[in-house]
Write a protein that holds these residues in place. Structure first.
Motif, PDB file in Angstrom:
ATOM      1  N   PRO A 155      46.858  34.217  31.558  1.00  0.00           N
ATOM      2  CA  PRO A 155      45.429  33.788  31.833  1.00  0.00           C
ATOM      3  C   PRO A 155      44.986  34.336  32.910  1.00  0.00           C
ATOM      4  N   ARG A 156      45.624  35.254  33.872  1.00  0.00           N
ATOM      5  CA  ARG A 156      45.250  35.742  34.919  1.00  0.00           C
ATOM      6  C   ARG A 156      45.022  37.204  34.747  1.00  0.00           C
ATOM      7  N   THR A 157      45.022  37.867  33.672  1.00  0.00           N
ATOM      8  CA  THR A 157      44.847  39.203  33.294  1.00  0.00           C
ATOM      9  C   THR A 157      43.576  39.627  34.059  1.00  0.00           C
ATOM     10  N   CYS A 158      43.810  41.140  34.261  1.00  0.00           N
ATOM     11  CA  CYS A 158      42.579  41.911  34.875  1.00  0.00           C
ATOM     12  C   CYS A 158      41.253  41.544  34.029  1.00  0.00           C
ATOM     13  N   LEU A 159      40.301  40.956  34.793  1.00  0.00           N
ATOM     14  CA  LEU A 159      39.149  40.938  33.978  1.00  0.00           C
ATOM     15  C   LEU A 159      38.350  42.249  33.692  1.00  0.00           C
ATOM     16  N   ARG A 170      52.891  45.409  42.971  1.00  0.00           N
ATOM     17  CA  ARG A 170      53.857  44.426  43.059  1.00  0.00           C
ATOM     18  C   ARG A 170      53.065  43.414  43.183  1.00  0.00           C
ATOM     19  N   SER A 171      53.427  41.961  42.969  1.00  0.00           N
ATOM     20  CA  SER A 171      52.973  40.720  43.070  1.00  0.00           C
ATOM     21  C   SER A 171      54.004  39.617  43.327  1.00  0.00           C
ATOM     22  N   THR A 172      53.242  38.549  43.557  1.00  0.00           N
ATOM     23  CA  THR A 172      54.126  37.396  43.873  1.00  0.00           C
ATOM     24  C   THR A 172      53.509  36.185  43.724  1.00  0.00           C
ATOM     25  N   GLN A 194      36.121  30.102  40.022  1.00  0.00           N
ATOM     26  CA  GLN A 194      35.931  31.450  40.170  1.00  0.00           C
ATOM     27  C   GLN A 194      36.378  32.187  39.016  1.00  0.00           C
ATOM     28  N   ARG A 195      37.449  31.984  38.198  1.00  0.00           N
ATOM     29  CA  ARG A 195      37.508  32.765  36.915  1.00  0.00           C
ATOM     30  C   ARG A 195      36.628  32.423  35.965  1.00  0.00           C
ATOM     31  N   GLN A 196      36.163  31.178  35.802  1.00  0.00           N
ATOM     32  CA  GLN A 196      35.197  30.795  34.998  1.00  0.00           C
ATOM     33  C   GLN A 196      33.846  31.473  34.876  1.00  0.00           C
ATOM     34  N   GLU A 221      51.951  29.450  41.652  1.00  0.00           N
ATOM     35  CA  GLU A 221      50.763  29.749  42.048  1.00  0.00           C
ATOM     36  C   GLU A 221      50.752  30.813  43.181  1.00  0.00           C
ATOM     37  N   LYS A 222      49.524  31.071  43.585  1.00  0.00           N
ATOM     38  CA  LYS A 222      49.535  32.311  44.417  1.00  0.00           C
ATOM     39  C   LYS A 222      49.954  31.544  45.792  1.00  0.00           C
ATOM     40  N   GLY A 223      49.571  30.541  46.087  1.00  0.00           N
ATOM     41  CA  GLY A 223      50.027  29.819  47.226  1.00  0.00           C
ATOM     42  C   GLY A 223      49.121  30.189  48.507  1.00  0.00           C
TER      43      GLY A 223
HETATM   44  C1  HEM Z   1      42.904  50.767  37.620  1.00  0.00           C
HETATM   45  C2  HEM Z   1      42.275  49.863  37.494  1.00  0.00           C
HETATM   46  C3  HEM Z   1      42.767  48.439  37.869  1.00  0.00           C
HETATM   47  C4  HEM Z   1      44.036  47.690  37.627  1.00  0.00           C
HETATM   48  C5  HEM Z   1      45.243  48.730  37.466  1.00  0.00           C
HETATM   49  C6  HEM Z   1      43.800  46.453  38.014  1.00  0.00           C
HETATM   50  C7  HEM Z   1      44.925  45.420  37.814  1.00  0.00           C
HETATM   51  C8  HEM Z   1      44.804  44.213  38.219  1.00  0.00           C
HETATM   52  C9  HEM Z   1      45.928  43.047  38.346  1.00  0.00           C
HETATM   53  C10 HEM Z   1      47.539  43.650  38.316  1.00  0.00           C
HETATM   54  C11 HEM Z   1      45.209  42.017  38.443  1.00  0.00           C
HETATM   55  C12 HEM Z   1      46.060  40.797  38.929  1.00  0.00           C
HETATM   56  C13 HEM Z   1      46.624  40.663  40.306  1.00  0.00           C
HETATM   57  C14 HEM Z   1      47.188  39.334  40.541  1.00  0.00           C
HETATM   58  O1  HEM Z   1      46.639  38.348  40.717  1.00  0.00           O
HETATM   59  O2  HEM Z   1      48.409  39.549  41.108  1.00  0.00           O
HETATM   60  C15 HEM Z   1      43.912  42.112  38.432  1.00  0.00           C
HETATM   61  C16 HEM Z   1      43.026  41.061  38.631  1.00  0.00           C
HETATM   62  C17 HEM Z   1      41.853  41.328  38.633  1.00  0.00           C
HETATM   63  N1  HEM Z   1      41.166  42.524  38.405  1.00  0.00           N
HETATM   64 FE1  HEM Z   1      41.777  44.338  38.121  1.00  0.00          FE
HETATM   65  N2  HEM Z   1      42.413  46.243  37.995  1.00  0.00           N
HETATM   66  C18 HEM Z   1      41.761  47.385  37.783  1.00  0.00           C
HETATM   67  C19 HEM Z   1      40.496  47.352  37.888  1.00  0.00           C
HETATM   68  C20 HEM Z   1      39.439  46.408  38.120  1.00  0.00           C
HETATM   69  C21 HEM Z   1      38.193  46.217  38.000  1.00  0.00           C
HETATM   70  C22 HEM Z   1      37.308  47.628  37.950  1.00  0.00           C
HETATM   71  C23 HEM Z   1      37.679  45.118  38.014  1.00  0.00           C
HETATM   72  C24 HEM Z   1      36.255  44.570  38.069  1.00  0.00           C
HETATM   73  C25 HEM Z   1      35.039  45.228  37.703  1.00  0.00           C
HETATM   74  C26 HEM Z   1      38.748  44.062  38.184  1.00  0.00           C
HETATM   75  C27 HEM Z   1      38.719  42.889  38.302  1.00  0.00           C
HETATM   76  C28 HEM Z   1      39.521  42.098  38.267  1.00  0.00           C
HETATM   77  C29 HEM Z   1      39.461  40.407  38.616  1.00  0.00           C
HETATM   78  C30 HEM Z   1      38.038  39.817  38.732  1.00  0.00           C
HETATM   79  C31 HEM Z   1      41.051  40.256  38.731  1.00  0.00           C
HETATM   80  C32 HEM Z   1      41.185  38.804  38.953  1.00  0.00           C
HETATM   81  C33 HEM Z   1      41.604  37.846  37.502  1.00  0.00           C
HETATM   82  C34 HEM Z   1      42.248  36.497  38.223  1.00  0.00           C
HETATM   83  O3  HEM Z   1      42.785  36.430  38.992  1.00  0.00           O
HETATM   84  O4  HEM Z   1      42.078  35.359  37.234  1.00  0.00           O
HETATM   85  N3  HEM Z   1      39.895  44.990  38.022  1.00  0.00           N
HETATM   86  N4  HEM Z   1      43.682  43.641  38.121  1.00  0.00           N
END
Ligand code: HEM
Length: 524
Positions: free
Chosen positions: A466-470, A398-400, A153-155, A128-130
């Motif tokens: 499951p937490r891939t960027c939305l 990077r992340s943790t 939040q994710r939902q 978890e993020k912690g």
């Molecule tokens: C080049 C652009 C982007 C990159 C490289 C990127 C990359 C990432 C990465 C690596 C995470 C995971 C972070 C972590 O928890 O460690 C993430 C999560 C997230 N991203 Fe992106 N992102 C980008 C753009 C966007 C945009 C434009 C949006 C919204 C419009 C967005 C919305 C989100 C959201 C809501 C999460 C959280 C997902 C979750 O924790 O369940 N991202 N993103």
């Protein structure tokens, strides 16, 4: 107390520091002698230990100092080369290495798709993020999706991306804002004057988000050299909080430098801004003001989803957190990724075939018109240029995560409850085992030649599991829209084609020094 493998630092202690201390003792008063002897004994006895951290003699890693472990190394590694230093550690110790610092604990840093799959997907629930993550970016992210471990939040956030009208609306906003960016650079075209493209991209993504998140016009593109109050506070806060990730003693440093007060002030500016808009929306709702279905912004969508049958209406704080987290996630990341893309395409030594192919693709897909959601999907090469740049310079480098129950990673590596697992996307994007011998070369053509796209556990820039960027699709559409409109009309020439690929240490990966370039109208 823990026992770490014998280190060069420990050997240095016995060979250099020990004789010095012995001489010092022999020269001092009895009380001082006693004190020094106690210190000496303690340090010697625990020379292989790190205070309050469980021993991991089974794992390789940079040797630390008695009791303080890797504190000194962490404190003295220049943050401007943080990712390169992690790459060097991987080269020396392999795909997994460990470090330990009193008060912070043990970190196990990994660079391996199989392990990433384990942590982020198959055993996702165990990492978890912690609380540290919450503490560090809490003033900006609040209780939003970034700091939360699951829950509502994710939902809610994922529902937003299923609203079809939202996709059309965002696309219209990208075209409109890219056109305003063009209006700005048009004044520079063929004049030999230099424009900072990175700054322009920050304005482009800020103005796009102003509209998409709140229906507000920030008008940063009106004059990108001027500060917008919300954006200035947002950037400063982001920058100040980023420092926390690199400093184990950030609380003390912030108190000493007065940054803690600035953090509170900026947080207030941002939240007050969002709160005012929420108040207005609540009033409008009471007055039953009709909202155009095709122009619903994020705030409105979050309010609507909460009011749906079976939904829970979000409180003001939850609404502010939700919208701000989208801006945190999407604004800087996309702007920086665009800056790296333009940089990599134009720096000295870049393959000219890349710009040529980009122009050809744009001309053939757009046929002189404006991009639409459908045309951006056809611009596969533009997407490849973008993906290739975030492979090498990932916007989240990077992340943790914290391990919540004792676990075993692929390869039999044990992780104990409470230990922190770090990964470095920057290093993974340059790994020859994953990307081949030209891993460090910017080559968008590789994406066109691939039979299968790499899995997200290999191409980690948008995260995995499951937490891939939305917002992956959103980001690509936004970037490709701007790229196609820029390449349709202009060519770019860096002011300094030899500009080094340096980054500013931060939660994300800004290009150090901005991206100063001359703009010329296309004549072909
Ligand atoms: C080049 C652009 C982007 C990159 C490289 C990127 C990359 C990432 C990465 C690596 C995470 C995971 C972070 C972590 O928890 O460690 C993430 C999560 C997230 N991203 Fe992106 N992102 C980008 C753009 C966007 C945009 C434009 C949006 C919204 C419009 C967005 C919305 C989100 C959201 C809501 C999460 C959280 C997902 C979750 O924790 O369940 N991202 N993103």
């Amino acid at each position: 107390m823990s026992t770490a493998p014998t280190s060069t630092a420990t050997m240095g202690f016995t060979s250099t520091l020990l004789p010095k201390l012995l001489t010092l003792i022999s020269q001092n008063s009895n009380r001082r002698k006693l004190l020094l002897a106690i210190i000496l004994y303690t340090v010697y006895k625990y020379r292989r230990s790190v205070l309050f951290v469980r021993p991991r003699p089974d794992l390789p890693g940079p040797p630390g100092l008695p009791l303080i472990g890797n504190f000194w190394e962490m404190a003295t590694t220049p943050t401007a080369v943080f990712h390169q230093s992690q790459e060097r550690n991987f080269a020396k110790y392999g795909r997994v290495y460990t470090m330990a610092i009193p008060g912070v604990g043990r970190t196990i840093t990994v660079k391996d798709p199989e392990i990433m799959d384990h942590i982020l997907k198959t055993h996702f629930w165990n990492y978890e993020k912690g609380t540290r993550s919450k503490q560090t970016i809490g003033p900006l992210a609040g209780n939003g999706i970034f700091t939360a471990d699951g829950e509502w939040q994710r939902q809610y956030a994922s529902k937003i991306f299923t609203v079809k009208a939202f996709r059309q609306y965002t696309n219209d906003v990208f075209v409109q804002e890219a056109q305003r960016a063009i209006d700005y650079i048009e004044t520079f075209a063929d004049t030999g004057k230099v424009v900072d493209l990175q700054r322009l991209f920050y304005c482009f993504t800020l103005d796009s988000f102003g509209e998409i998140a709140f229906g507000e016009v920030f008008n940063c593109l009106g004059d990108p050299t001027k500060d917008v109050k919300f954006a200035a506070a947002f950037d400063r806060l982001n920058h100040n909080l980023s420092g926390r990730f690199f400093s184990p003693t950030y609380k003390l440093v912030e108190w000493w430098t007065g940054t803690d007060k600035l953090i509170t002030e900026d947080r207030t500016i941002i939240r007050d801004f969002a709160q005012k808009i929420i108040d207005r929306r609540r009033r409008e709702r009471q007055e039953q003001v009709k909202v155009d279905e095709g122009k619903k912004d994020l705030l409105q969508l979050f309010m609507d989803i909460g009011s749906e049958e079976g939904g829970t209406p979000l409180s003001d704080d939850m609404l502010v957190d939700s919208v701000l987290n989208f801006i945190i996630a999407g604004r800087d990341t996309t702007a920086q990724a665009l800056a790296w893309t333009f940089y990599l395409m134009h720096r000295r030594g870049a393959d000219p075939a890349i710009v040529q192919r980009m122009q050809e693709e744009t001309d053939s897909v757009l046929q002189g018109g404006l991009p639409t959601y459908e045309t951006t999907k056809q611009q596969k090469f533009a997407e490849a240029c973008f993906n290739e740049s975030i492979r090498l310079f990932p916007a989240v480098p990077r992340s943790t995560r914290i391990c919540t129950q004792d676990d075993e990673l692929p390869g039999g590596i044990k992780v104990h409850k409470g230990e922190r697992v770090n990964w470095n996307t920057y290093a993974m994007g340059r790994d020859e085992k994953i990307w081949g011998p030209d891993a460090k070369v910017y080559n968008p053509f590789r994406w066109m030649e691939m039979k299968e796209k790499p899995t997200s556990s290999k191409f980690l820039s948008f995260h995995h599991g499951p937490r891939t960027c939305l917002g992956q699709g959103f980001a690509v559409t936004e970037a490709v829209t701007l790229m196609s409109m820029f390449f349709q009309k202009y060519t770019f020439e860096l002011e300094n084609p030899d500009q080094k690929a340096n980054y500013i240490p931060s939660l994300t990966l800004p290009l150090a020094g901005g991206l100063r370039a001359r703009v010329n109208r296309r004549t072909d």
